[in-house]
Design a protein around this motif. Structure first.
Motif, PDB file in Angstrom:
ATOM      1  N   GLU A   8      40.036  50.856  45.631  1.00  0.00           N
ATOM      2  CA  GLU A   8      41.008  49.938  45.024  1.00  0.00           C
ATOM      3  C   GLU A   8      40.834  48.521  45.553  1.00  0.00           C
ATOM      4  OE1 GLU A   8      45.042  51.315  44.857  1.00  0.00           O
ATOM      5  OE2 GLU A   8      44.404  53.358  44.408  1.00  0.00           O
ATOM      6  N   ILE A   9      40.495  48.410  46.827  1.00  0.00           N
ATOM      7  CA  ILE A   9      40.227  47.080  47.403  1.00  0.00           C
ATOM      8  C   ILE A   9      39.007  46.476  46.720  1.00  0.00           C
ATOM      9  CG2 ILE A   9      39.623  45.822  49.512  1.00  0.00           C
ATOM     10  CD1 ILE A   9      42.443  47.005  49.649  1.00  0.00           C
ATOM     11  N   ASP A  11      37.833  47.118  43.755  1.00  0.00           N
ATOM     12  CA  ASP A  11      38.208  46.748  42.383  1.00  0.00           C
ATOM     13  C   ASP A  11      38.980  45.434  42.360  1.00  0.00           C
ATOM     14  OD1 ASP A  11      37.011  49.028  41.416  1.00  0.00           O
ATOM     15  OD2 ASP A  11      38.891  50.146  41.207  1.00  0.00           O
ATOM     16  N   HIS A  12      39.907  45.291  43.296  1.00  0.00           N
ATOM     17  CA  HIS A  12      40.729  44.080  43.338  1.00  0.00           C
ATOM     18  C   HIS A  12      39.893  42.843  43.675  1.00  0.00           C
ATOM     19  CE1 HIS A  12      44.302  41.638  43.912  1.00  0.00           C
ATOM     20  NE2 HIS A  12      43.775  41.230  45.055  1.00  0.00           N
ATOM     21  N   ASN A  14      36.674  42.464  43.141  1.00  0.00           N
ATOM     22  CA  ASN A  14      35.438  42.494  42.364  1.00  0.00           C
ATOM     23  C   ASN A  14      34.869  41.099  42.074  1.00  0.00           C
ATOM     24  OD1 ASN A  14      33.380  43.889  40.826  1.00  0.00           O
ATOM     25  ND2 ASN A  14      34.440  43.123  39.014  1.00  0.00           N
TER      26      ASN A  14
END
Length: 65
Positions: A8-9, A11-12, A14
């Motif tokens: 998730e990190i 993705d955030h 990216n």
């Protein structure tokens, strides 16, 4: 220790990670023609493979705001 989900990190962050990888490639291999999209995808696959679904990080590395 705090727990984070690295996927998730990633993705955030990216856009920032992609830009940083592009900058690093440009500085270290300025005359090499590389498919930067493919390089970034492989980089993300490698990151995901090396990290657990949950990773422990020092409490000082996170803020709950």
């Amino acid at each position: 220790m705090a727990r984070i989900r690295p996927g998730e990190i990633f993705d955030h962050l990216n856009p920032q990670m992609r830009a940083a990888l592009d900058d690093a490639v440009e500085r270290t291999l300025p005359d090499v023609d590389i498919d930067r999209r493919k390089l970034y995808l492989e980089f993300r696959r490698a990151l995901t493979a090396r990290c657990k679904a949950w990773e422990n990080v020092p409490n000082g590395a996170v803020d709950a705001d």
